[in-house]
Scaffold this motif. Sequence first.
Motif, PDB file in Angstrom:
ATOM      1  N   HIS A  43      64.769  -9.981  33.709  1.00  0.00           N
ATOM      2  CA  HIS A  43      65.333 -10.994  34.593  1.00  0.00           C
ATOM      3  C   HIS A  43      64.803 -10.728  36.005  1.00  0.00           C
ATOM      4  O   HIS A  43      64.864  -9.590  36.487  1.00  0.00           O
ATOM      5  CB  HIS A  43      66.860 -10.910  34.617  1.00  0.00           C
ATOM      6  N   GLN A  53      64.751 -13.515  45.663  1.00  0.00           N
ATOM      7  CA  GLN A  53      65.661 -13.394  46.804  1.00  0.00           C
ATOM      8  C   GLN A  53      64.968 -13.912  48.063  1.00  0.00           C
ATOM      9  O   GLN A  53      63.900 -13.431  48.439  1.00  0.00           O
ATOM     10  CB  GLN A  53      66.054 -11.926  46.977  1.00  0.00           C
ATOM     11  N   TYR A  83      70.994  -4.954  39.258  1.00  0.00           N
ATOM     12  CA  TYR A  83      69.811  -5.606  39.779  1.00  0.00           C
ATOM     13  C   TYR A  83      69.069  -4.653  40.703  1.00  0.00           C
ATOM     14  O   TYR A  83      69.607  -4.244  41.727  1.00  0.00           O
ATOM     15  CB  TYR A  83      70.231  -6.853  40.566  1.00  0.00           C
ATOM     16  N   GLN A 129      64.891 -16.649  38.126  1.00  0.00           N
ATOM     17  CA  GLN A 129      65.921 -17.459  38.781  1.00  0.00           C
ATOM     18  C   GLN A 129      65.561 -17.745  40.229  1.00  0.00           C
ATOM     19  O   GLN A 129      64.982 -16.922  40.926  1.00  0.00           O
ATOM     20  CB  GLN A 129      67.267 -16.732  38.746  1.00  0.00           C
ATOM     21  N   GLU A 130      65.921 -18.939  40.681  1.00  0.00           N
ATOM     22  CA  GLU A 130      65.756 -19.377  42.065  1.00  0.00           C
ATOM     23  C   GLU A 130      64.283 -19.541  42.463  1.00  0.00           C
ATOM     24  O   GLU A 130      63.854 -19.107  43.535  1.00  0.00           O
ATOM     25  CB  GLU A 130      66.469 -18.422  43.032  1.00  0.00           C
ATOM     26  N   TYR A 159      65.269 -12.234  39.881  1.00  0.00           N
ATOM     27  CA  TYR A 159      65.976 -13.128  40.797  1.00  0.00           C
ATOM     28  C   TYR A 159      65.178 -13.158  42.094  1.00  0.00           C
ATOM     29  O   TYR A 159      65.015 -12.140  42.759  1.00  0.00           O
ATOM     30  CB  TYR A 159      67.395 -12.623  41.045  1.00  0.00           C
ATOM     31  N   GLU A 165      65.762  -7.913  41.717  1.00  0.00           N
ATOM     32  CA  GLU A 165      65.831  -8.861  42.828  1.00  0.00           C
ATOM     33  C   GLU A 165      64.591  -8.619  43.673  1.00  0.00           C
ATOM     34  O   GLU A 165      64.397  -7.511  44.176  1.00  0.00           O
ATOM     35  CB  GLU A 165      67.089  -8.632  43.670  1.00  0.00           C
ATOM     36  N   PRO A 219      73.063 -13.275  42.630  1.00  0.00           N
ATOM     37  CA  PRO A 219      73.074 -13.734  41.235  1.00  0.00           C
ATOM     38  C   PRO A 219      74.489 -13.822  40.680  1.00  0.00           C
ATOM     39  O   PRO A 219      75.384 -13.076  41.083  1.00  0.00           O
ATOM     40  CB  PRO A 219      72.269 -12.644  40.512  1.00  0.00           C
TER      41      PRO A 219
END
Length: 416
Positions: free
Chosen positions: A269, A273, A207, A306-307, A271, A243, A378
Motif C-alpha cells: 500500500h 502524502q 505506515y 491512494q491519493e 499513500y 506514506e 489514511p
Amino acid sequence: MAPVGDDDIWSKLAVASASSALAAHPGPFRCAHLTRGHMASHEAEAQRWLQLLAAKGVQELVFVNRPWPLNFPLPAEIFSCVSVTKLHLGMWMLPSTAALPRSTRFPHLRELVLSLILMRNQDLAFLIERSPVLESLTIISGHTMSDEPLRLVSRSLRCVQLSMCGWEHITVVDAPHLERLFLLMSAPDEPLRIKIGHAPNLRMLGYWQPGDHELEISSTVIKEGTKVSPKTIVPSVHILALEVQFDVCNKVKMVPTFLKRFPNVETIHVYSQDTDEPTGKLNLKFWPEVGPIKCVQSHVKKFVFQEFRGKISELMFLKFIVERAQFLKKMVVTVASGCFSSVHDVNAKLKPLTSAKWASEGCKLIVFKGSVSDGEAPAWCFHIASDSSCMDPFDLGTADAELNRDAYVLHHSSTL
C-alpha cells in the motif's frame, strides 16, 4: 455502565449516584466506562470506584480523566483490577511502579489502550511485563518523560499500534509472537528510528514514512544504497504500507532501498502524502535504473496507490511497478479529491501507463475516486487493526469504495 457526569465537573449528586451504583451492584461487572469526570477533583472517589470494580471482578474497563490535567497520577488502585481482560486508560500519568509488590500482575489482560498518557518507560515496561497474555497494545499520543527509547519485550504481544507518540527511538527487542506493527502520524521533528530485533513472525508493517522513519536491522541503520544481505532484511513481512511525499526527492529515493528489506511482501500500500514544500526534482532515469527488487519482481500480487494527484513522480513510480511486478494480479489507484475535473482528465493523466509493457498481462487495474479529504491521514480504525480476523487493515478505504459502484472512475483490465 454508561458514562456519568457533566462535561466539565461532576456535581456532588452525580458522584454520589455513581458511588451508590457501584456499591449496590452485586457484580461481576462485565464492562464499566468512567469517562466524563474531572478525576483530579474527586481523587478519593476515583480510588474507591477502582476498589469496588476490582472486588466485583470488572472485565472491561475504560477509565478516562477529563478534562485535564494530563499529569494527574492514575490511582494505584488500578493494579488491583486483576480480573480485567480489556483496559483503556486516558489522560493520566502512569503512577510509579517501583514500590509495587513483585506479585503485581494483570493475569487476564489481553488488550491495553493508552491514550494521552504521560509515562516513564520503566512503568510502561512494567505494565507489559506483568501482563503475560497481553496480545494488543495501542498507544495514542503517548508522552514519555525521558529521552530513552521505547523497548518492546513481550512473549505474548501480537499487535502494537503507536499513533502520534513522542518516542524518537523504538526497539522491538524480543517479541516472538508480534505479527502487526503500526506507526500512524508519528513523524517527529527528528527522524523516528525503529530497530527490529527478534520479531520472527512480523507479518504487517506500516505506515512507514521514508526519510522520516529510519530502519535498523541487526545493528545496521538502513541508508540509501545499503547493500542487501541476510542480516539486513525482514523476510517475514507480507503486507507493507508506506506514506511517500513524491514531491520530496530524497524521500522518494529511499523507497527502493526500503522495499529491498522486505523480499517476501505480497501486498504493498502506498499513500501519496502531499507537501507544501517540494524539494528537488527526481531524475526521469531514476526508476528505470533502479536495480532488482525481489518483492516487486517475484512476490507482489496486490498493489494499492491512494491519493493519486497526477504528478510525474507518481506516474514514474506506477510505471516502475507495472513493468517489474511479474505476479501482480490487482492494482488499485484512488484519485485525490479535487485534483481532477472529469473522468477524461483522469484518463489523460494515466495515459502514460498504456505505453508501459506490463510484466503481468492478467493484472486487473481499478481506478476510482478516493474518499479521503485532502490533507487527511489514511483511513484507520484501531479496533479493526488489532482484530486478527481483519486480513488487511490498510485496505479499509479502498475495500469500502470497491463495494460502492458509484465511486468508480475506471474499472477494467491492464490496458487503459
